[in-house]
Scaffold this motif. Structure first.
Motif, PDB file in Angstrom:
ATOM      1  N   THR A   4       0.913  -1.304  -0.009  1.00  0.00           N
ATOM      2  CA  THR A   4      -0.145  -0.089  -0.077  1.00  0.00           C
ATOM      3  C   THR A   4       0.946   1.240  -0.049  1.00  0.00           C
ATOM      4  O   THR A   4       2.032   1.141   0.364  1.00  0.00           O
ATOM      5  N   THR A   5       0.227   2.279  -0.477  1.00  0.00           N
ATOM      6  CA  THR A   5       0.851   3.783  -0.450  1.00  0.00           C
ATOM      7  C   THR A   5      -0.080   4.690   0.044  1.00  0.00           C
ATOM      8  O   THR A   5      -1.378   4.587  -0.267  1.00  0.00           O
ATOM      9  N   GLN A   6       0.459   5.462   0.921  1.00  0.00           N
ATOM     10  CA  GLN A   6      -0.404   6.411   1.785  1.00  0.00           C
ATOM     11  C   GLN A   6       0.351   7.925   1.733  1.00  0.00           C
ATOM     12  O   GLN A   6       1.432   7.769   1.794  1.00  0.00           O
ATOM     13  N   PRO A   7      -0.513   8.856   1.735  1.00  0.00           N
ATOM     14  CA  PRO A   7       0.277  10.167   1.915  1.00  0.00           C
ATOM     15  C   PRO A   7       0.868  10.156   3.328  1.00  0.00           C
ATOM     16  O   PRO A   7       0.455   9.663   4.182  1.00  0.00           O
ATOM     17  N   THR A   8       1.925  10.996   3.500  1.00  0.00           N
ATOM     18  CA  THR A   8       2.692  10.950   4.598  1.00  0.00           C
ATOM     19  C   THR A   8       2.019  11.352   5.804  1.00  0.00           C
ATOM     20  O   THR A   8       1.952  11.127   6.824  1.00  0.00           O
ATOM     21  N   SER A   9       1.404  12.770   5.437  1.00  0.00           N
ATOM     22  CA  SER A   9       0.644  13.151   6.579  1.00  0.00           C
ATOM     23  C   SER A   9      -0.572  14.037   5.977  1.00  0.00           C
ATOM     24  O   SER A   9      -0.661  14.317   4.778  1.00  0.00           O
ATOM     25  N   PRO A  21      -6.819   8.480   2.081  1.00  0.00           N
ATOM     26  CA  PRO A  21      -6.703   7.655   1.029  1.00  0.00           C
ATOM     27  C   PRO A  21      -5.511   6.488   0.989  1.00  0.00           C
ATOM     28  O   PRO A  21      -4.583   6.762   1.960  1.00  0.00           O
ATOM     29  N   CYS A  22      -5.724   5.397   0.303  1.00  0.00           N
ATOM     30  CA  CYS A  22      -4.920   4.518   0.226  1.00  0.00           C
ATOM     31  C   CYS A  22      -4.841   3.685  -1.107  1.00  0.00           C
ATOM     32  O   CYS A  22      -5.803   3.578  -1.705  1.00  0.00           O
ATOM     33  N   ASN A  23      -3.543   3.609  -1.615  1.00  0.00           N
ATOM     34  CA  ASN A  23      -3.596   2.929  -2.767  1.00  0.00           C
ATOM     35  C   ASN A  23      -2.959   1.520  -2.717  1.00  0.00           C
ATOM     36  O   ASN A  23      -2.019   1.236  -2.033  1.00  0.00           O
ATOM     37  N   HIS A  24      -3.842   0.608  -3.335  1.00  0.00           N
ATOM     38  CA  HIS A  24      -3.277  -0.689  -3.352  1.00  0.00           C
ATOM     39  C   HIS A  24      -3.659  -1.428  -4.643  1.00  0.00           C
ATOM     40  O   HIS A  24      -4.333  -2.390  -4.635  1.00  0.00           O
ATOM     41  N   SER A  25      -2.828  -0.721  -5.608  1.00  0.00           N
ATOM     42  CA  SER A  25      -3.081  -1.211  -7.022  1.00  0.00           C
ATOM     43  C   SER A  25      -2.710  -2.718  -7.504  1.00  0.00           C
ATOM     44  O   SER A  25      -3.093  -3.220  -8.477  1.00  0.00           O
ATOM     45  N   THR A  26      -1.863  -3.354  -6.537  1.00  0.00           N
ATOM     46  CA  THR A  26      -1.754  -4.969  -7.096  1.00  0.00           C
ATOM     47  C   THR A  26      -2.473  -5.696  -5.866  1.00  0.00           C
ATOM     48  O   THR A  26      -2.221  -6.900  -6.004  1.00  0.00           O
ATOM     49  N   ILE A  27      -3.650  -5.257  -5.349  1.00  0.00           N
ATOM     50  CA  ILE A  27      -4.170  -6.032  -4.840  1.00  0.00           C
ATOM     51  C   ILE A  27      -4.654  -7.265  -5.457  1.00  0.00           C
ATOM     52  O   ILE A  27      -5.264  -6.881  -6.419  1.00  0.00           O
ATOM     53  N   SER A  28      -5.019  -8.445  -4.678  1.00  0.00           N
ATOM     54  CA  SER A  28      -5.234  -9.439  -5.506  1.00  0.00           C
ATOM     55  C   SER A  28      -7.022  -9.787  -5.119  1.00  0.00           C
ATOM     56  O   SER A  28      -7.318  -9.196  -3.960  1.00  0.00           O
ATOM     57  N   GLY A  29      -7.373 -10.729  -5.716  1.00  0.00           N
ATOM     58  CA  GLY A  29      -8.814 -11.125  -5.805  1.00  0.00           C
ATOM     59  C   GLY A  29      -9.473 -11.135  -4.350  1.00  0.00           C
ATOM     60  O   GLY A  29     -10.748 -10.609  -3.944  1.00  0.00           O
ATOM     61  N   ASN A  30      -8.971 -11.841  -3.285  1.00  0.00           N
ATOM     62  CA  ASN A  30      -9.374 -12.300  -2.391  1.00  0.00           C
ATOM     63  C   ASN A  30      -8.542 -11.771  -0.977  1.00  0.00           C
ATOM     64  O   ASN A  30      -8.768 -12.143   0.133  1.00  0.00           O
ATOM     65  N   GLU A  31      -7.849 -10.615  -1.436  1.00  0.00           N
ATOM     66  CA  GLU A  31      -7.058  -9.966  -0.350  1.00  0.00           C
ATOM     67  C   GLU A  31      -8.065  -8.861   0.046  1.00  0.00           C
ATOM     68  O   GLU A  31      -8.478  -7.962  -0.478  1.00  0.00           O
ATOM     69  N   TYR A  32      -8.009  -8.852   1.405  1.00  0.00           N
ATOM     70  CA  TYR A  32      -8.703  -7.800   2.349  1.00  0.00           C
ATOM     71  C   TYR A  32      -8.020  -6.710   2.685  1.00  0.00           C
ATOM     72  O   TYR A  32      -6.780  -6.517   2.783  1.00  0.00           O
ATOM     73  N   VAL A  33      -8.556  -5.478   2.815  1.00  0.00           N
ATOM     74  CA  VAL A  33      -7.987  -4.130   2.955  1.00  0.00           C
ATOM     75  C   VAL A  33      -8.774  -3.931   4.569  1.00  0.00           C
ATOM     76  O   VAL A  33      -9.622  -3.924   5.007  1.00  0.00           O
ATOM     77  N   TYR A  34      -7.357  -3.593   5.178  1.00  0.00           N
ATOM     78  CA  TYR A  34      -7.655  -3.530   6.837  1.00  0.00           C
ATOM     79  C   TYR A  34      -7.204  -2.063   7.042  1.00  0.00           C
ATOM     80  O   TYR A  34      -6.069  -1.744   6.532  1.00  0.00           O
TER      81      TYR A  34
END
Lengths: 110, 116
Positions: A4-9, A21-34
């Motif tokens: 994941t990538t997030q703004p620093t502050s 915001p959070c970027n998780h562009s490589t997330i796979s089909g069954n992966e959850y976001v916490y």
């Protein structure tokens, strides 16, 4: 490794909604976001998690884009006690390990 | 519910000695416990994963002979830092998950280790 990538502050005025915001562009089909947060010198606190659908609980709302490549954590009415580092984590398909990224340091301003 | 405690909350030890940190799940059975280390102004780094009754699985670069992990019961895991040195000074945090509480990890309050 963190996926994941997030703004620093970020800053947010007290009483207003905080949108993290959070970027998780490589997330796979069954992966959850916490989402977790860590107040200074304490252990992280669980906030919310989701897979595809938007989720809401007493603490926050989680909005996940349709392509699941990004998400936004919403604190509807930020208070000074919400000042913390917020971590967005993608839980891998295999195993329960969490790999923390750098997170977003949220400061709620009076 | 889902409370995790750690003991001690802070410890100071001399270089070359060993120190043990306890992590307990108070109101659930922790089938899996995790140990993290956090240096000042940095993120949490996963050190190892332990399943009750099994040997811990260490992350790459973590010395298993230096950081001994025991998870002998469903409510207790211990981390022993052996032959501690000043560079081991850090904030050590455990977390746990288990049956009935999903895959969320619940974190302890952390232990501040200072090696002099």
């Amino acid at each position: 490794d963190a996926k994941t990538t997030q703004p620093t502050s970020m800053d947010c005025a007290e009483g207003r909604a905080a949108n993290l915001p959070c970027n998780h562009s490589t997330i796979s089909g069954n992966e959850y976001v916490y989402w977790y947060r860590q107040i200074h010198s304490q252990g992280p606190q669980y906030i919310i998690h989701g897979l595809k659908n938007n989720e809401t609980n007493e603490m926050a709302s989680l909005i996940i884009t349709e392509d699941r490549k990004s998400s936004t954590l919403i604190l509807p009415h930020a208070t000074l006690r919400d000042t913390a580092v917020y971590y967005c984590i993608v839980r891998p398909n295999t195993g329960n390990q969490f790999y923390f990224g750098t997170g977003t340091s949220l400061t709620v301003i009076p | 519910g889902a409370v995790v405690s750690q003991h001690p909350s802070w410890v100071i030890c001399k270089s070359g000695t060993s120190v043990k940190i306890e992590c307990r799940s108070l109101d659930f059975q922790a089938t899996t416990m995790f140990w993290y280390r956090q240096f000042p102004k940095q993120s949490l780094m996963l050190m190892a994963t332990s399943n009750e009754g099994s040997k811990a699985t260490y992350e790459q670069g973590v010395e298993k002979d230096k950081f001994l992990i025991n998870h002998a019961s469903l409510t207790l895991s211990t981390l022993t830092v052996t032959s501690a040195h000043p560079e081991d000074s850090s904030f050590y945090i455990c977390s746990a998950n288990g049956q009935g509480i999903g895959y969320e990890q619940y974190f302890g309050p952390g232990t501040r280790l200072t090696v002099t």
